[in-house]
Design an enzyme around this catalytic site. Structure first.
Site, PDB file in Angstrom:
ATOM      1  N   ASN A   8     -38.696 124.281  -1.065  1.00  0.00           N
ATOM      2  CA  ASN A   8     -39.669 123.473  -0.335  1.00  0.00           C
ATOM      3  C   ASN A   8     -41.058 123.986  -0.682  1.00  0.00           C
ATOM      4  OD1 ASN A   8     -41.274 122.113   1.440  1.00  0.00           O
ATOM      5  ND2 ASN A   8     -40.341 122.950   3.309  1.00  0.00           N
ATOM      6  N   TRP A   9     -41.775 123.218  -1.497  1.00  0.00           N
ATOM      7  CA  TRP A   9     -43.088 123.670  -1.952  1.00  0.00           C
ATOM      8  C   TRP A   9     -44.191 123.386  -0.920  1.00  0.00           C
ATOM      9  CZ3 TRP A   9     -43.137 121.983  -7.858  1.00  0.00           C
ATOM     10  CH2 TRP A   9     -42.278 122.825  -8.561  1.00  0.00           C
ATOM     11  N   LYS A  10     -43.826 122.737   0.175  1.00  0.00           N
ATOM     12  CA  LYS A  10     -44.802 122.430   1.243  1.00  0.00           C
ATOM     13  C   LYS A  10     -46.080 121.838   0.628  1.00  0.00           C
ATOM     14  CE  LYS A  10     -42.515 125.820   4.095  1.00  0.00           C
ATOM     15  NZ  LYS A  10     -42.573 126.787   5.178  1.00  0.00           N
ATOM     16  N   HIS A  96     -38.388 118.927   9.557  1.00  0.00           N
ATOM     17  CA  HIS A  96     -38.842 120.308   9.324  1.00  0.00           C
ATOM     18  C   HIS A  96     -39.676 120.778  10.518  1.00  0.00           C
ATOM     19  CE1 HIS A  96     -40.830 123.793   7.617  1.00  0.00           C
ATOM     20  NE2 HIS A  96     -39.878 123.806   6.714  1.00  0.00           N
ATOM     21  N   GLU A  98     -42.284 122.395  10.774  1.00  0.00           N
ATOM     22  CA  GLU A  98     -43.734 122.184  10.670  1.00  0.00           C
ATOM     23  C   GLU A  98     -44.090 120.751  11.046  1.00  0.00           C
ATOM     24  OE1 GLU A  98     -44.051 123.757   6.701  1.00  0.00           O
ATOM     25  OE2 GLU A  98     -43.653 125.748   7.516  1.00  0.00           O
ATOM     26  N   GLU A 168     -33.260 126.713  10.222  1.00  0.00           N
ATOM     27  CA  GLU A 168     -34.486 127.469   9.969  1.00  0.00           C
ATOM     28  C   GLU A 168     -35.066 127.932  11.300  1.00  0.00           C
ATOM     29  OE1 GLU A 168     -36.208 126.293   5.897  1.00  0.00           O
ATOM     30  OE2 GLU A 168     -36.966 124.823   7.307  1.00  0.00           O
ATOM     31  N   GLY A 174     -41.996 131.738   7.120  1.00  0.00           N
ATOM     32  CA  GLY A 174     -43.288 132.199   6.628  1.00  0.00           C
ATOM     33  C   GLY A 174     -43.775 133.475   7.294  1.00  0.00           C
ATOM     34  N   SER A 213     -37.976 132.883   5.318  1.00  0.00           N
ATOM     35  CA  SER A 213     -38.265 134.156   4.638  1.00  0.00           C
ATOM     36  C   SER A 213     -37.148 134.615   3.696  1.00  0.00           C
ATOM     37  CB  SER A 213     -38.585 135.251   5.668  1.00  0.00           C
ATOM     38  OG  SER A 213     -39.744 134.898   6.405  1.00  0.00           O
ATOM     39  N   GLY A 234     -38.992 128.541   1.024  1.00  0.00           N
ATOM     40  CA  GLY A 234     -40.406 128.156   1.005  1.00  0.00           C
ATOM     41  C   GLY A 234     -41.174 129.022   0.020  1.00  0.00           C
ATOM     42  N   GLY A 235     -41.904 129.996   0.540  1.00  0.00           N
ATOM     43  CA  GLY A 235     -42.811 130.834  -0.265  1.00  0.00           C
ATOM     44  C   GLY A 235     -42.220 131.360  -1.568  1.00  0.00           C
TER      45      GLY A 235
HETATM   46  P1  13P Z   1     -40.415 130.487   3.942  1.00  0.00           P
HETATM   47  O1  13P Z   1     -39.285 130.715   2.957  1.00  0.00           O
HETATM   48  O2  13P Z   1     -41.770 130.578   3.316  1.00  0.00           O
HETATM   49  O3  13P Z   1     -40.252 131.327   5.169  1.00  0.00           O
HETATM   50  O4  13P Z   1     -40.281 128.950   4.416  1.00  0.00           O
HETATM   51  C1  13P Z   1     -39.065 128.494   4.871  1.00  0.00           C
HETATM   52  C2  13P Z   1     -39.149 127.022   5.021  1.00  0.00           C
HETATM   53  O5  13P Z   1     -39.826 126.525   5.906  1.00  0.00           O
HETATM   54  C3  13P Z   1     -38.405 126.184   4.076  1.00  0.00           C
HETATM   55  O6  13P Z   1     -38.370 124.867   4.494  1.00  0.00           O
END
Ligand code: 13P
Length: 249
Positions: A8-10, A96, A98, A168, A174, A213, A234-235
């Protein structure tokens, strides 16, 4: 059932940056001939075209991070599932944390998106997870049950392989704070039971991913947990090198 490893590149990467990372990913995966996992990248909408082209023929799939439930119409700023499909996507994320937290998305709206996405032949990854307050108050199971049952109230996936859950925990996204392995196994076990009650026989073919994470250092141990069928990263997915390390962990 194939394991599913998703990036997930957000809201990161311009089209040239996305194209470069997608190329790096495809090239790195070419050397890993033993990799039998399904790989999906969820880039921002503006990068989809570039990533679809950069991954063409590689087996790496592309998905949208969000969608609007209508097919088309006067919905300024929105993108429909059929538009994603036509742009080369085969997946979409729904719910998600967010989007729930920052954009106020509720389960009934998420349910409409899921029904519309399945109708458009997109595979869906429904994201669920509790906040720290909910966990500490003992509401883990209640939160997961509500998010899954209400989120799927408008559609039963005809093909269970096209519907996955991503667990999640909000407090692990994050933050660098990964959930402990017993906590992951507990939550994934709860989710498997909820799926069984909701979908009868097909529950076993639905994949449950962990997200929050995930890093190359912890991915292998998480993947060995019971009922963990993949990861949503994510990251650590923003660089092809660390994402490939996670894929191969
Ligand atoms: P991180 O891996 O950066 O914690 O993000 C997780 C995420 O929200 C994937 O959708």
């Amino acid at each position: 059932m194939k394991k599913l490893i998703a990036a997930n590149w957000k809201m990161y990467k311009t089209p040239p940056q996305a194209m470069q990372t997608a190329h790096d990913l495809v090239n790195a995966l070419k050397e890993k001939t033993f990799c039998d996992k399904e790989i999906v990248v969820f880039p921002p909408f503006t990068d989809i075209y570039a990533v679809v082209h950069a991954t063409s023929g590689s087996g790496v799939k592309v998905g949208g991070q969000n969608c609007y439930p209508e097919i088309e119409g006067a919905f300024t700023g929105e993108i429909s599932p059929s538009m994603l499909f036509s742009a080369g996507c085969s997946y979409v994320l729904a719910g998600h944390s967010e989007r729930r937290r920052i954009f106020g998305e509720q389960n009934d709206f998420i349910a409409k998106k899921i029904a519309s996405a399945l109708q458009a032949k997109l595979s869906v990854v429904l994201c669920v997870g509790e906040t720290l307050e909910e966990r500490e108050a003992g509401y883990l199971e209640a939160v997961l049950k509500k998010q899954i049952e209400e989120g799927t109230s408008d559609a039963v996936p005809a093909n269970p392989a096209m519907f996955s859950i991503a667990y999640e925990p909000v407090w692990a996204i994050g933050t660098g704070k990964v959930a402990g392995l017993p906590e992951i196994e507990e939550a994934h076990g709860i989710i498997r039971n909820i799926l069984q009650n909701r979908f009868a026989e097909s529950f076993a073919e639905m994949r449950i991913l962990y997200g929050g994470s995930v890093k190359p250092e912890n991915a292998g141990a998480i993947m060995k947990c019971a009922n963990v069928d993949g990861l949503l990263v994510g990251g650590a997915s923003l660089q092809a090198e660390s994402f490939v390390q996670i894929i191969c962990a």
